[in-house]
Design a protein around this motif. Structure first.
Motif, PDB file in Angstrom:
ATOM      1  N   SER A  29       7.391  14.789  -7.756  1.00  0.00           N
ATOM      2  CA  SER A  29       6.516  15.301  -6.700  1.00  0.00           C
ATOM      3  C   SER A  29       6.346  14.250  -5.617  1.00  0.00           C
ATOM      4  CB  SER A  29       5.153  15.682  -7.276  1.00  0.00           C
ATOM      5  OG  SER A  29       4.483  14.536  -7.803  1.00  0.00           O
ATOM      6  N   HIS A  30       6.231  12.982  -6.026  1.00  0.00           N
ATOM      7  CA  HIS A  30       6.105  11.859  -5.102  1.00  0.00           C
ATOM      8  C   HIS A  30       6.824  10.662  -5.707  1.00  0.00           C
ATOM      9  CE1 HIS A  30       2.647  14.438  -4.192  1.00  0.00           C
ATOM     10  NE2 HIS A  30       2.672  13.946  -2.960  1.00  0.00           N
ATOM     11  N   PHE A  31       7.421   9.857  -4.856  1.00  0.00           N
ATOM     12  CA  PHE A  31       8.110   8.640  -5.283  1.00  0.00           C
ATOM     13  C   PHE A  31       7.712   7.551  -4.287  1.00  0.00           C
ATOM     14  CE2 PHE A  31      11.289   5.962  -7.008  1.00  0.00           C
ATOM     15  CZ  PHE A  31      11.731   6.545  -8.197  1.00  0.00           C
ATOM     16  N   VAL A  32       6.927   6.575  -4.728  1.00  0.00           N
ATOM     17  CA  VAL A  32       6.242   5.686  -3.789  1.00  0.00           C
ATOM     18  C   VAL A  32       6.486   4.228  -4.138  1.00  0.00           C
ATOM     19  CG1 VAL A  32       4.017   5.081  -2.750  1.00  0.00           C
ATOM     20  CG2 VAL A  32       4.443   7.443  -3.498  1.00  0.00           C
ATOM     21  N   SER A  33       6.895   3.466  -3.149  1.00  0.00           N
ATOM     22  CA  SER A  33       6.984   2.011  -3.250  1.00  0.00           C
ATOM     23  C   SER A  33       5.775   1.412  -2.527  1.00  0.00           C
ATOM     24  CB  SER A  33       8.284   1.513  -2.612  1.00  0.00           C
ATOM     25  OG  SER A  33       8.228   0.125  -2.343  1.00  0.00           O
ATOM     26  N   LEU A  34       4.919   0.693  -3.265  1.00  0.00           N
ATOM     27  CA  LEU A  34       3.676   0.186  -2.673  1.00  0.00           C
ATOM     28  C   LEU A  34       3.859  -1.109  -1.894  1.00  0.00           C
ATOM     29  CD1 LEU A  34       1.076   0.789  -5.532  1.00  0.00           C
ATOM     30  CD2 LEU A  34       1.372   2.083  -3.422  1.00  0.00           C
ATOM     31  N   GLY A  35       4.891  -1.884  -2.215  1.00  0.00           N
ATOM     32  CA  GLY A  35       5.065  -3.153  -1.526  1.00  0.00           C
ATOM     33  C   GLY A  35       3.924  -4.094  -1.812  1.00  0.00           C
ATOM     34  N   GLU A  36       3.393  -4.738  -0.745  1.00  0.00           N
ATOM     35  CA  GLU A  36       2.359  -5.752  -0.935  1.00  0.00           C
ATOM     36  C   GLU A  36       0.955  -5.175  -1.022  1.00  0.00           C
ATOM     37  OE1 GLU A  36       2.843  -8.944   1.891  1.00  0.00           O
ATOM     38  OE2 GLU A  36       5.013  -8.969   1.609  1.00  0.00           O
ATOM     39  N   ARG A  37       0.787  -3.882  -0.913  1.00  0.00           N
ATOM     40  CA  ARG A  37      -0.479  -3.196  -1.161  1.00  0.00           C
ATOM     41  C   ARG A  37      -1.634  -3.748  -0.329  1.00  0.00           C
ATOM     42  NH1 ARG A  37       1.566  -5.323  -5.053  1.00  0.00           N
ATOM     43  NH2 ARG A  37      -0.244  -6.449  -5.861  1.00  0.00           N
ATOM     44  N   ALA A  38      -1.362  -4.002   0.944  1.00  0.00           N
ATOM     45  CA  ALA A  38      -2.426  -4.509   1.811  1.00  0.00           C
ATOM     46  C   ALA A  38      -3.555  -3.500   1.949  1.00  0.00           C
ATOM     47  CB  ALA A  38      -1.855  -4.855   3.189  1.00  0.00           C
ATOM     48  N   ASP A  39      -3.220  -2.208   1.943  1.00  0.00           N
ATOM     49  CA  ASP A  39      -4.236  -1.164   2.045  1.00  0.00           C
ATOM     50  C   ASP A  39      -4.088  -0.194   0.872  1.00  0.00           C
ATOM     51  OD1 ASP A  39      -6.039   0.802   2.782  1.00  0.00           O
ATOM     52  OD2 ASP A  39      -4.751   1.641   4.335  1.00  0.00           O
ATOM     53  N   VAL A  40      -3.138   0.706   0.934  1.00  0.00           N
ATOM     54  CA  VAL A  40      -2.956   1.691  -0.143  1.00  0.00           C
ATOM     55  C   VAL A  40      -2.472   0.959  -1.394  1.00  0.00           C
ATOM     56  CG1 VAL A  40      -1.686   3.730  -0.888  1.00  0.00           C
ATOM     57  CG2 VAL A  40      -2.463   3.537   1.484  1.00  0.00           C
ATOM     58  N   ASP A  41      -3.222   1.136  -2.497  1.00  0.00           N
ATOM     59  CA  ASP A  41      -2.885   0.437  -3.734  1.00  0.00           C
ATOM     60  C   ASP A  41      -2.864   1.421  -4.894  1.00  0.00           C
ATOM     61  OD1 ASP A  41      -5.549   0.969  -4.216  1.00  0.00           O
ATOM     62  OD2 ASP A  41      -6.202  -1.118  -4.141  1.00  0.00           O
ATOM     63  N   PHE A  42      -2.769   0.892  -6.107  1.00  0.00           N
ATOM     64  CA  PHE A  42      -2.688   1.763  -7.281  1.00  0.00           C
ATOM     65  C   PHE A  42      -3.921   2.648  -7.413  1.00  0.00           C
ATOM     66  CE2 PHE A  42       0.488  -1.402  -8.810  1.00  0.00           C
ATOM     67  CZ  PHE A  42       1.512  -0.514  -9.098  1.00  0.00           C
ATOM     68  N   GLY A  43      -5.092   2.091  -7.114  1.00  0.00           N
ATOM     69  CA  GLY A  43      -6.305   2.888  -7.203  1.00  0.00           C
ATOM     70  C   GLY A  43      -6.281   4.084  -6.268  1.00  0.00           C
ATOM     71  N   ASP A  44      -5.856   3.868  -5.032  1.00  0.00           N
ATOM     72  CA  ASP A  44      -5.765   4.971  -4.067  1.00  0.00           C
ATOM     73  C   ASP A  44      -4.761   6.023  -4.528  1.00  0.00           C
ATOM     74  OD1 ASP A  44      -7.569   3.714  -2.284  1.00  0.00           O
ATOM     75  OD2 ASP A  44      -5.942   2.494  -1.483  1.00  0.00           O
ATOM     76  N   MET A  45      -3.613   5.573  -5.037  1.00  0.00           N
ATOM     77  CA  MET A  45      -2.585   6.514  -5.465  1.00  0.00           C
ATOM     78  C   MET A  45      -3.059   7.335  -6.670  1.00  0.00           C
ATOM     79  SD  MET A  45      -0.234   6.348  -3.288  1.00  0.00           S
ATOM     80  CE  MET A  45       0.617   7.644  -4.166  1.00  0.00           C
ATOM     81  N   LEU A  46      -3.767   6.698  -7.591  1.00  0.00           N
ATOM     82  CA  LEU A  46      -4.292   7.433  -8.733  1.00  0.00           C
ATOM     83  C   LEU A  46      -5.317   8.473  -8.295  1.00  0.00           C
ATOM     84  CD1 LEU A  46      -4.589   4.485 -11.261  1.00  0.00           C
ATOM     85  CD2 LEU A  46      -3.262   6.566 -11.632  1.00  0.00           C
ATOM     86  N   ASP A  47      -6.154   8.111  -7.337  1.00  0.00           N
ATOM     87  CA  ASP A  47      -7.122   9.081  -6.817  1.00  0.00           C
ATOM     88  C   ASP A  47      -6.420  10.269  -6.180  1.00  0.00           C
ATOM     89  OD1 ASP A  47      -9.701   8.281  -7.459  1.00  0.00           O
ATOM     90  OD2 ASP A  47      -9.783   6.825  -5.847  1.00  0.00           O
ATOM     91  N   PHE A  48      -5.397   9.987  -5.384  1.00  0.00           N
ATOM     92  CA  PHE A  48      -4.692  11.047  -4.666  1.00  0.00           C
ATOM     93  C   PHE A  48      -3.893  11.931  -5.628  1.00  0.00           C
ATOM     94  CE2 PHE A  48      -0.853  12.607  -2.528  1.00  0.00           C
ATOM     95  CZ  PHE A  48      -1.428  13.344  -1.489  1.00  0.00           C
ATOM     96  N   LEU A  49      -3.121  11.310  -6.489  1.00  0.00           N
ATOM     97  CA  LEU A  49      -2.242  12.068  -7.378  1.00  0.00           C
ATOM     98  C   LEU A  49      -3.015  12.751  -8.508  1.00  0.00           C
ATOM     99  CD1 LEU A  49       0.640   9.459  -7.596  1.00  0.00           C
ATOM    100  CD2 LEU A  49       0.698  11.636  -6.358  1.00  0.00           C
ATOM    101  N   GLY A  50      -4.158  12.193  -8.873  1.00  0.00           N
ATOM    102  CA  GLY A  50      -4.944  12.773  -9.943  1.00  0.00           C
ATOM    103  C   GLY A  50      -5.403  14.187  -9.644  1.00  0.00           C
TER     104      GLY A  50
END
Length: 895
Positions: free
Chosen positions: A177-198
């Motif tokens: 559904s989504h395939f995401v490379s976060l890189g250095e996570r200056a803003d969007v991080d694992f927490g944001d992605m979990l909130d969105f994808l959850g």
């Protein structure tokens, strides 16, 4: 924990590529080609200073020349251009950007974030590969290949791993559904992605590759919320010391203890796996077999060798094979040849026709405690497809009990496809199937831990907090961090823990003898020095002293040995303690420390002087209750001994658990607590007692509930209320409230539900009830009003809920009371409770959207001081009204 404007990132209507190019092998050219050829149906805007068009698409020299603000901008330009571009894009109205650029220094990254924050523009990256949303045809990356559409979301900290995974998954037909490379996570991080994808309906399971976590409380909050809705499976690099060092050097972040990360994963209800292959193995199993409650396996096969392989794998994975009961053996005897295996694995013989498979599976019954692993090796007697067709009605029936394993390739391809198409979990080998079932059992244990929401103070022991504070304050006033052994034991006793009787004496044999005479022989003698923490290392411990003469000799020998080993240490004296002799006793260790990533953490394991050599330990994050403490104990090898064996009685595990809960409470009550070791804690069938303890405190106050990675249940918000002559409790909602919350909602009139949620319905799914009752108190609050019903059971009368935005600027509320209690003042009281809570946490405004026809709610809002306006997000909406209360002004008068 913000998903603000992530819709612009992952579902944009228009995309601009800043630095789009035709130069072969450049990032700008690759990104443009992937976007153009991926099937994205939105508007595409290439931005390049000299090109007038790219592949027939008009190009623009500057952001200012674009015909409209793009929803999403992809930056493929040098580091020095990033900040000006983000500033310009934000001013134009762009709400999301992917910064592929590498090499931004710390000052540039901060300036980029500052420029974005003004316009609430979200940034993915920098130094990332980009992202793909296959169902939209959106390939906003410079990956060499695209992704198939599917229901798995993959989020990676490593860009290189993204490209490898895309290639690997594509060759196996695995979609995303989504395939995401976060890189250095200056803003969007694992927490944001979990909130969105959850909460994303197109995502069935979330897969994460993690090297480090920088915002643990945010991560844990988002992970726990997502894991309540769907499986979250993690590959965490850095299990070994070398791996941790590599991960830290790669990400520029401190990688926490791997064992602590395991504890965090368990508490968040997620599943950790070791390999990328296991990542997809677990996703296949959990997404199709998640609701199974089976703890043991029955292997059903047409080949003895395959059954042996499955049994060996079960032994390796510690998966129990279900015993064949007499009743089950009789049922199988009635349908199988006389020479079937008469054991588990159940070998129905290689010549089995399709009917034998069906009858054997039917004979295995519907025992929810056991799952059936069906293994089939192809034969020339019956086509595998015919067997699959015959078994499918049973194998696909709910609740799911069957795992499939079709051995071979072309001969079983159609059978395997039939099972998979019907949603039956299917595996290529017996080992994969058993491994998957083992992962399922682990996941289920973690989900049980997720449901626990203990308060910071869950101990049943009486705690003398003033005495504890006096001990800590005295040590710090003395300029020390380490407590002496007597001080440490005094602190434990004040916390309600059982400690061995101990006397402190000056460093002379006569004083030690007087103490021993008072306590009674045998005794233990220990050196007392502020400079010596590990007394055994310098000969500072002597056990089982049985007489005065032996004691005098031990005092002299100990003083001489300590002066030789530690001439710098000032000896304050000795401690003399009763020599505890417990039959059938186990030496255990219980400890606490502060992890640099996840904060306070608790340890349990096998203790004694060889504790580090044995390395039998389990870690857990506080706060703990008895259920969580027992789960922590069960994760150790010594737990098997504690259960008893041969003529050894079982230890009092509940007493051990209470020590863990009490130490958890100490971590909450004493912010200065930096380290604590109770070693040994002596435990047997009669209870547990602390024989020795080591405690270190720190003026930096690293502990305390405020530093817990998981916010405790807010017990301080529970209050009693006298309502119409009845005792009513107002309290935050808990996960275990789900059954009574369902009963409450089912008693509401459909019209009341429509006025509250704008539509009517009669059935409430478990997933939604879980979302309503399993909340994160850091990001939302739900208060319920309860009383004892006619049968003595607690019943819910009403509820108020508020979800706070990431910046704590505004909270959106909803309130509803039982239909037969409307107009009783209950809603008013619940709203006041929420207003007081939000005001205390500094929230600026409380807002809500109300149907214009819902006069009762509008009148309540007016009485509480809300201002009513048109809906600011949709001024043309004439069916709803928007109400807002400034929480920084005093509330209106009470009713």
């Amino acid at each position: 924990m913000s998903i603000r404007h992530l819709d612009a990132l992952f579902a944009p209507a228009s995309v601009a590529v800043i630095g789009a190019s035709t130069r072969p092998s450049s990032v700008g050219a690759t990104v443009w080609r992937n976007l153009r050829d991926g099937g994205f149906r939105g508007a595409l805007y290439p931005v390049h200073p000299t090109h007038t068009e790219l592949d027939g698409v008009p190009a623009f020299a500057r952001v200012a020349d674009l015909p409209q603000a793009p929803d999403l901008a992809i930056l493929c330009t040098p580091a020095a251009t990033v900040v000006p571009l983000i500033t310009e894009l934000g001013a134009r109205g762009t709400r999301a950007a992917i910064v592929l650029t590498a090499g931004l220094d710390a000052a540039q990254k901060q300036a980029m974030l500052d420029a974005a924050r003004v316009h609430t523009l979200r940034i993915l990256g920098p130094n990332c590969l980009g992202m793909l949303v296959p169902h939209l045809g959106l390939n906003a990356s410079f990956a060499p290949t695209g992704a198939l559409p599917g229901e798995l979301a993959f989020v990676s900290q490593s860009g290189a791993l993204v490209t490898a995974m895309l290639d690997w998954a594509g060759s196996r037909g695995i979609g995303f559904s989504h395939f995401v490379s976060l890189g250095e996570r200056a803003d969007v991080d694992f927490g944001d992605m979990l909130d969105f994808l959850g909460s994303d309906p197109k995502t069935r399971a979330i897969l994460l590759y993690i090297e480090s976590i920088e915002a643990p409380r945010k991560f844990m909050s988002a992970a726990r919320a997502a894991a309540r809705n769907k499986p979250v499976i993690v590959v965490k690099a850095g299990r070994s010391a070398a791996g941790q060092q590599a991960a830290a050097s790669h990400t520029g972040a401190l990688a926490g203890s791997d064992a602590v990360f395991d504890a965090a994963i368990a508490r968040a209800g997620m599943l950790r796996v070791d390999t990328l292959q296991d990542l997809f193995l677990a996703a296949e199993t959990l997404s199709r077999f998640r609701d199974s409650r089976a703890e043991q396996l029955i292997v059903l096969t047409n080949g003895g060798g395959a059954g042996v392989m499955a049994a060996d794998a079960a032994a390796t994975e510690d998966v129990p094979l279900a015993p064949i009961t007499e009743a089950l053996r009789a049922r199988l005897d009635a349908v199988l040849p006389a020479h079937w295996s008469h054991a588990n694995p159940v070998d129905i013989i290689g010549d089995a026709p399709a009917t034998r498979y069906v009858e054997a599976l039917q004979a295995l019954g519907n025992d929810d405690a056991s799952a059936v692993l069906f293994i089939h090796a192809p034969t020339a007697i019956v086509p595998s497809l015919a067997i699959a067709q015959a078994l499918l009605p049973l194998a696909s029936a709910a609740p799911r009990r069957v795992l499939g394993c079709w051995l071979g390739d072309a001969a079983v391809a159609q059978a395997r496809a039939l099972f998979r198409g019907a949603g039956v979990p299917d595996f290529n080998t017996p080992e994969d199937a058993v491994r998957a079932f083992s992962l399922l059992r682990t996941y289920r244990r973690h989900q049980q831990e997720l449901l626990q929401t203990p308060p910071a103070r869950a101990s049943a022991q009486a705690v003398d907090l003033p005495r504890i504070r006096a001990i800590v304050d005295a040590v710090q006033a003395d300029g020390r961090e380490l407590l002496t052994e007597p001080e440490a034991k005094d602190l434990l006793a004040a916390a309600g823990l059982p400690v061995v009787a101990t006397r402190v004496v000056p460093p002379d044999a006569a004083a030690a003898r007087a103490a021993a005479d008072a306590l009674g022989y045998p005794v233990a003698l220990k050196i007392l020095s502020h400079a010596i923490s590990h007394k055994s290392d310098v000969g500072g411990v002597r056990l089982n002293i049985g007489s005065a003469a032996e004691l005098e000799q031990a005092c002299a020998t100990m003083l001489a040995r300590v002066r030789e080993q530690r001439p710098d240490a000032v000896v304050q004296g000795f401690t003399v303690q009763t020599m505890v002799r417990k039959k059938h006793a186990h030496e255990l260790i219980i400890g606490a420390s502060v992890d640099p990533v996840f904060g306070p953490v608790l340890l349990f394991g096998q203790g004694g002087v060889a504790v580090e050599v044995l390395a039998d330990r389990a870690l857990a994050l506080p706060p703990l209750n008895t259920t969580l403490a027992l789960a922590q104990i069960a994760r150790t090898r010594v737990a098997r001994l504690l259960r008893g064996y041969r003529d050894e009685p079982a230890a009092d595990v509940d007493a051990i658990a209470q020590v863990l809960v009490a130490v958890s409470q100490l971590l909450a009550d004493v912010p200065e607590l930096a380290e604590l070791d109770i070693n040994p804690l002596l435990a047997n069938h009669e209870g547990a007692v602390a024989l020795d303890a080591r405690v270190r405190v720190s003026a930096r106050r690293p502990a305390g509930a405020a530093n817990f990675a998981i916010q405790p249940y807010p017990q301080d918000l529970v209050e009693r209320w006298d309502w119409q002559g009845q005792a009513v409790t107002l309290r935050p909602i808990r996960p275990e409230d789900e059954p009574q919350h369902r009963a409450f909602l089912e008693k509401l009139d459909p019209e009341d539900i429509r006025l509250r949620v704008f539509y009517s319905r009669r059935h409430i799914e478990h997933s939604e009830l879980a979302r309503l009752t399993q909340i994160d108190y850091a990001r939302e609050m739900a208060f319920i009003a309860t009383r004892s019903g006619p049968d003595g059971a607690e019943e819910t009368l009403g509820t108020v809920r508020a979800v706070v935005d990431p910046d704590n600027e505004a909270a959106e509320f909803g309130v509803i009371v039982r239909s037969d209690l409307k107009g009783s003042g209950l809603g008013h009281r619940l709203m006041r409770k929420m207003i007081d809570h939000l005001r205390a946490r500094g929230t600026q405004r409380l807002v809500g959207t109300v149907l214009r026809e819902n006069r009762g709610m509008l009148e309540l809002a007016h009485a509480l001081g809300f201002q009513e306006t048109v809906n600011p997000s949709d001024p043309g909406d004439h069916d709803t009204r928007y109400v807002a209360l400034d929480l920084q002004t005093p509330a209106g008068p009470p009713p």
